[in-house]
Motif scaffolding. Structure first.
Motif, PDB file in Angstrom:
ATOM      1  N   LEU A   1       0.855  -1.187   0.000  1.00  0.00           N
ATOM      2  CA  LEU A   1       0.000   0.000   0.000  1.00  0.00           C
ATOM      3  C   LEU A   1       0.888   1.233   0.000  1.00  0.00           C
ATOM      4  CD1 LEU A   1      -2.950   1.034   0.130  1.00  0.00           C
ATOM      5  CD2 LEU A   1      -2.667   1.150   2.607  1.00  0.00           C
ATOM      6  N   TRP A   2       0.789   2.019  -1.072  1.00  0.00           N
ATOM      7  CA  TRP A   2       1.622   3.210  -1.224  1.00  0.00           C
ATOM      8  C   TRP A   2       0.815   4.453  -0.878  1.00  0.00           C
ATOM      9  CZ3 TRP A   2       6.574   3.210  -3.917  1.00  0.00           C
ATOM     10  CH2 TRP A   2       6.989   1.936  -4.320  1.00  0.00           C
ATOM     11  N   TYR A   3       1.406   5.339  -0.102  1.00  0.00           N
ATOM     12  CA  TYR A   3       0.822   6.654   0.164  1.00  0.00           C
ATOM     13  C   TYR A   3       1.650   7.706  -0.569  1.00  0.00           C
ATOM     14  CZ  TYR A   3      -2.015   4.585   3.866  1.00  0.00           C
ATOM     15  OH  TYR A   3      -2.924   3.819   4.569  1.00  0.00           O
ATOM     16  N   ASN A   4       0.945   8.592  -1.246  1.00  0.00           N
ATOM     17  CA  ASN A   4       1.631   9.626  -2.033  1.00  0.00           C
ATOM     18  C   ASN A   4       2.054  10.779  -1.121  1.00  0.00           C
ATOM     19  OD1 ASN A   4       2.657  10.924  -4.238  1.00  0.00           O
ATOM     20  ND2 ASN A   4       0.695  11.634  -5.018  1.00  0.00           N
ATOM     21  N   VAL A   5       2.855  10.447  -0.128  1.00  0.00           N
ATOM     22  CA  VAL A   5       3.373  11.439   0.813  1.00  0.00           C
ATOM     23  C   VAL A   5       4.740  10.968   1.292  1.00  0.00           C
ATOM     24  CG1 VAL A   5       2.186  10.355   2.773  1.00  0.00           C
ATOM     25  CG2 VAL A   5       2.947  12.725   2.956  1.00  0.00           C
ATOM     26  N   GLY A   6       5.668  11.897   1.361  1.00  0.00           N
ATOM     27  CA  GLY A   6       7.012  11.574   1.841  1.00  0.00           C
ATOM     28  C   GLY A   6       7.584  12.751   2.598  1.00  0.00           C
ATOM     29  N   SER A   7       8.891  12.740   2.758  1.00  0.00           N
ATOM     30  CA  SER A   7       9.522  13.787   3.566  1.00  0.00           C
ATOM     31  C   SER A   7       9.426  15.167   2.917  1.00  0.00           C
ATOM     32  CB  SER A   7      10.985  13.435   3.826  1.00  0.00           C
ATOM     33  OG  SER A   7      11.715  13.381   2.620  1.00  0.00           O
ATOM     34  N   LYS A   8       9.220  15.238   1.590  1.00  0.00           N
ATOM     35  CA  LYS A   8       9.105  16.556   0.950  1.00  0.00           C
ATOM     36  C   LYS A   8       7.836  17.289   1.394  1.00  0.00           C
ATOM     37  CE  LYS A   8       6.694  15.332  -3.352  1.00  0.00           C
ATOM     38  NZ  LYS A   8       6.824  15.106  -4.804  1.00  0.00           N
TER      39      LYS A   8
ATOM     40  N   ASN B   1       8.977  22.416  11.042  1.00  0.00           N
ATOM     41  CA  ASN B   1       9.162  21.773  12.348  1.00  0.00           C
ATOM     42  C   ASN B   1       8.773  20.295  12.325  1.00  0.00           C
ATOM     43  OD1 ASN B   1       6.430  22.163  12.008  1.00  0.00           O
ATOM     44  ND2 ASN B   1       6.041  22.773  14.130  1.00  0.00           N
ATOM     45  N   GLU B   2       8.717  19.697  11.122  1.00  0.00           N
ATOM     46  CA  GLU B   2       8.265  18.316  10.993  1.00  0.00           C
ATOM     47  C   GLU B   2       9.322  17.387  10.404  1.00  0.00           C
ATOM     48  OE1 GLU B   2       3.477  19.142  10.234  1.00  0.00           O
ATOM     49  OE2 GLU B   2       4.822  18.795   8.522  1.00  0.00           O
ATOM     50  N   LYS B   3      10.555  17.817  10.283  1.00  0.00           N
ATOM     51  CA  LYS B   3      11.566  17.031   9.587  1.00  0.00           C
ATOM     52  C   LYS B   3      11.747  15.658  10.249  1.00  0.00           C
ATOM     53  CE  LYS B   3      12.035  20.409   6.848  1.00  0.00           C
ATOM     54  NZ  LYS B   3      11.183  20.366   5.639  1.00  0.00           N
ATOM     55  N   GLY B   4      11.587  14.613   9.453  1.00  0.00           N
ATOM     56  CA  GLY B   4      11.722  13.249   9.945  1.00  0.00           C
ATOM     57  C   GLY B   4      10.410  12.590  10.334  1.00  0.00           C
ATOM     58  N   ILE B   5       9.305  13.351  10.309  1.00  0.00           N
ATOM     59  CA  ILE B   5       8.018  12.819  10.775  1.00  0.00           C
ATOM     60  C   ILE B   5       7.478  11.736   9.833  1.00  0.00           C
ATOM     61  CG2 ILE B   5       5.570  13.454  10.831  1.00  0.00           C
ATOM     62  CD1 ILE B   5       6.144  15.649  12.665  1.00  0.00           C
ATOM     63  N   ALA B   6       7.587  11.927   8.520  1.00  0.00           N
ATOM     64  CA  ALA B   6       7.067  10.934   7.574  1.00  0.00           C
ATOM     65  C   ALA B   6       7.719   9.577   7.817  1.00  0.00           C
ATOM     66  CB  ALA B   6       7.306  11.402   6.138  1.00  0.00           C
ATOM     67  N   HIS B   7       9.028   9.581   8.037  1.00  0.00           N
ATOM     68  CA  HIS B   7       9.758   8.339   8.297  1.00  0.00           C
ATOM     69  C   HIS B   7       9.399   7.767   9.661  1.00  0.00           C
ATOM     70  CE1 HIS B   7      13.500   6.245   9.808  1.00  0.00           C
ATOM     71  NE2 HIS B   7      13.189   5.523   8.740  1.00  0.00           N
ATOM     72  N   LEU B   8       9.213   8.631  10.644  1.00  0.00           N
ATOM     73  CA  LEU B   8       8.872   8.169  11.994  1.00  0.00           C
ATOM     74  C   LEU B   8       7.479   7.537  12.017  1.00  0.00           C
ATOM     75  CD1 LEU B   8       9.909   7.984  14.866  1.00  0.00           C
ATOM     76  CD2 LEU B   8       9.057  10.301  15.284  1.00  0.00           C
ATOM     77  N   ILE B   9       6.547   8.085  11.247  1.00  0.00           N
ATOM     78  CA  ILE B   9       5.211   7.487  11.146  1.00  0.00           C
ATOM     79  C   ILE B   9       5.293   6.094  10.540  1.00  0.00           C
ATOM     80  CG2 ILE B   9       3.007   7.664   9.898  1.00  0.00           C
ATOM     81  CD1 ILE B   9       3.078  10.664  10.407  1.00  0.00           C
ATOM     82  N   GLU B  10       6.164   5.924   9.560  1.00  0.00           N
ATOM     83  CA  GLU B  10       6.368   4.594   8.978  1.00  0.00           C
ATOM     84  C   GLU B  10       6.741   3.582  10.063  1.00  0.00           C
ATOM     85  OE1 GLU B  10       9.893   2.195   7.860  1.00  0.00           O
ATOM     86  OE2 GLU B  10      10.017   3.941   6.535  1.00  0.00           O
TER      87      GLU B  10
ATOM     88  N   SER C   1      10.450   7.527   1.352  1.00  0.00           N
ATOM     89  CA  SER C   1      11.305   8.300   0.460  1.00  0.00           C
ATOM     90  C   SER C   1      10.913   9.766   0.576  1.00  0.00           C
ATOM     91  CB  SER C   1      11.142   7.808  -0.979  1.00  0.00           C
ATOM     92  OG  SER C   1      11.862   8.627  -1.880  1.00  0.00           O
ATOM     93  N   TRP C   2      11.551  10.607  -0.222  1.00  0.00           N
ATOM     94  CA  TRP C   2      11.144  12.009  -0.281  1.00  0.00           C
ATOM     95  C   TRP C   2       9.714  12.132  -0.816  1.00  0.00           C
ATOM     96  CZ3 TRP C   2      16.108  10.426  -1.109  1.00  0.00           C
ATOM     97  CH2 TRP C   2      17.131  11.119  -0.450  1.00  0.00           C
ATOM     98  N   ASP C   3       9.309  11.197  -1.699  1.00  0.00           N
ATOM     99  CA  ASP C   3       8.058  11.327  -2.436  1.00  0.00           C
ATOM    100  C   ASP C   3       6.943  10.416  -1.953  1.00  0.00           C
ATOM    101  OD1 ASP C   3       9.011  13.159  -4.651  1.00  0.00           O
ATOM    102  OD2 ASP C   3      10.400  11.497  -4.949  1.00  0.00           O
ATOM    103  N   TYR C   4       7.237   9.352  -1.241  1.00  0.00           N
ATOM    104  CA  TYR C   4       6.207   8.376  -0.918  1.00  0.00           C
ATOM    105  C   TYR C   4       6.548   7.614   0.356  1.00  0.00           C
ATOM    106  CZ  TYR C   4       9.708   5.482  -3.279  1.00  0.00           C
ATOM    107  OH  TYR C   4      10.888   4.889  -3.649  1.00  0.00           O
ATOM    108  N   THR C   5       5.534   6.914   0.881  1.00  0.00           N
ATOM    109  CA  THR C   5       5.706   5.985   1.992  1.00  0.00           C
ATOM    110  C   THR C   5       4.967   4.706   1.619  1.00  0.00           C
ATOM    111  OG1 THR C   5       5.616   7.880   3.501  1.00  0.00           O
ATOM    112  CG2 THR C   5       5.518   5.690   4.485  1.00  0.00           C
TER     113      THR C   5
ATOM    114  N   ASN D   1      -5.364   9.323  -1.293  1.00  0.00           N
ATOM    115  CA  ASN D   1      -3.929   9.596  -1.413  1.00  0.00           C
ATOM    116  C   ASN D   1      -3.135   8.288  -1.315  1.00  0.00           C
ATOM    117  OD1 ASN D   1      -1.872  11.579  -1.769  1.00  0.00           O
ATOM    118  ND2 ASN D   1      -1.286  11.349   0.374  1.00  0.00           N
ATOM    119  N   ALA D   2      -3.809   7.155  -1.576  1.00  0.00           N
ATOM    120  CA  ALA D   2      -3.183   5.843  -1.431  1.00  0.00           C
ATOM    121  C   ALA D   2      -3.412   4.998  -2.684  1.00  0.00           C
ATOM    122  CB  ALA D   2      -3.751   5.117  -0.215  1.00  0.00           C
ATOM    123  N   THR D   3      -2.465   4.105  -2.953  1.00  0.00           N
ATOM    124  CA  THR D   3      -2.556   3.195  -4.095  1.00  0.00           C
ATOM    125  C   THR D   3      -2.225   1.781  -3.622  1.00  0.00           C
ATOM    126  OG1 THR D   3      -1.869   4.938  -5.632  1.00  0.00           O
ATOM    127  CG2 THR D   3      -1.675   2.668  -6.393  1.00  0.00           C
ATOM    128  N   LEU D   4      -3.141   0.863  -3.848  1.00  0.00           N
ATOM    129  CA  LEU D   4      -2.943  -0.528  -3.460  1.00  0.00           C
ATOM    130  C   LEU D   4      -2.425  -1.323  -4.653  1.00  0.00           C
ATOM    131  CD1 LEU D   4      -3.383  -2.702  -1.237  1.00  0.00           C
ATOM    132  CD2 LEU D   4      -5.666  -3.061  -2.211  1.00  0.00           C
TER     133      LEU D   4
END
Length: 341
Positions: free
Chosen positions: A1-8, A13-22, A53-57, A156-159
């Motif tokens: 399951l891909w989400y069209n959201v990444g670190s970009k 004040n959120e740097k690293g949050i996308a990866h931490l949520i993963e 990634s910068w572009d996706y999770t 915002n998700a692709t299965l």
């Protein structure tokens, strides 16, 4: 399951949050405990993983075919009901900080990340996906929850499902578990500015290593331009493999380096084409860089021979045929290509 959201998509004040949520997604929901997802996966003889990634999770399960449908209720639950408990956050924070240290100890990776920061000064690709220690120490569960609620919606998700499955059954099962999850009709992807200019940057990192390592990087169009097949062919011609122009000239003929390789690093919006080499003498770095530019200029001026194009095309085709040997590799390639275009 891909989400069209990444670190970009992170704010200041959120740097690293996308990866931490993963890291936190499989740590429990309102229905599932911290250990349930791993336990279910283990009992079904499967495996699970995630990536940012910068572009996706992305979140993946690799299951025996008779159990594939057991994954969907877990993914649907994780799309809306993750608990984000503070005690789980604290334990995962330690793992992420250790991961950050490991990245910093990898000098090759560190150099490339520092170069990206220099290449993209005004674009979110400037920042590392894993973030910074000082920002991570200031993260609380409520901030993770806000980012999650903003970006983790079905529209915002692709299965992606690859395997020996019945197509109609797949659609029926996906509909069963995901149709009731409400879409965020106000969700919009932010557009990011990048000042394209003819500039040359240099980054030097001094470490106590016996073998120096150098990289030449060129900005190229991103994956969303659908030119990846052209980049792959050019890669084999220029620097990938012992039959490439640069390897033959720099390593075999002139013996200026012990190794040389090239590879495209295609993010969605922009990419960089990397040529890496290990010079025998640091003093030869500029000479090798001049040779790299000579070969690029030669391709631009004189074109390519039929022989090297044919060879590169065969290598690129073999690379794509190799995907057929791994259903996980196929799923990753389908998801990344679909999201980027």
């Amino acid at each position: 399951l891909w989400y069209n959201v990444g670190s970009k998509d992170e704010k200041t004040n959120e740097k690293g949050i996308a990866h931490l949520i993963e890291h936190m997604i499989f740590k429990g929901t309102k229905l599932l405990s911290e250990s349930d997802i791993n336990m279910i996966t283990h009992l079904l003889s499967g495996s699970t993983n995630a990536f940012t990634s910068w572009d996706y999770t992305g979140y993946l399960f690799n299951m025996p075919v008779q159990h594939w449908h057991e994954v969907l209720p877990i993914l649907a639950d994780c799309m809306q009901n993750v608990s984000f408990k503070d005690d789980h956050l604290n334990s995962e924070m330690k793992a992420v900080i250790q991961e950050l240290k490991m990245y910093r100890d990898n000098y090759h990776r560190t150099l490339i990340m520092e170069m990206m920061s220099s290449i993209f000064p005004d674009h979110p690709y400037h920042f590392p996906v894993i973030g910074y220690k000082q920002d991570l120490f200031d993260v609380h569960a409520d901030r993770l929850r806000a980012f999650y609620k903003k970006h983790y919606s079905p529209n915002n998700a692709t299965l992606v499902i690859v395997g020996d499955v019945d197509v109609e059954d797949v659609f029926a099962q996906a509909k069963k578990y995901f149709e009731s999850i409400p879409a965020d009709k106000n969700y919009k992807k932010e557009k990011f500015y990048f000042n394209k200019d003819l500039l040359s940057h240099g980054v030097t990192i001094y470490r106590d290593v016996q073998q120096p390592y150098a990289v030449s990087a060129f900005v190229i169009p991103g994956a969303e331009t659908k030119n990846e097949h052209l980049v792959d062919v050019l890669n084999y011609i220029l620097g990938s493999g012992k039959g490439s122009r640069l390897y033959r000239r720099v390593v075999d003929e002139l013996q200026l380096a012990t190794s040389l390789a090239s590879f495209p690093f295609l993010l969605f919006e922009h990419g960089i084409f990397l040529i890496t080499f290990e010079p025998k003498d640091v003093k030869d770095i500029k000479k090798i860089q001049a040779i790299i530019q000579e070969e690029i200029d030669s391709i631009f001026k004189d074109g390519l021979s039929d022989e090297e194009v044919t060879r590169a095309l065969k290598q690129a085709r073999m690379q794509y045929y190799g995907l057929l040997e791994s259903i996980e590799a196929q799923a990753r390639e389908i998801g990344r290509a679909y999201l980027s275009t």
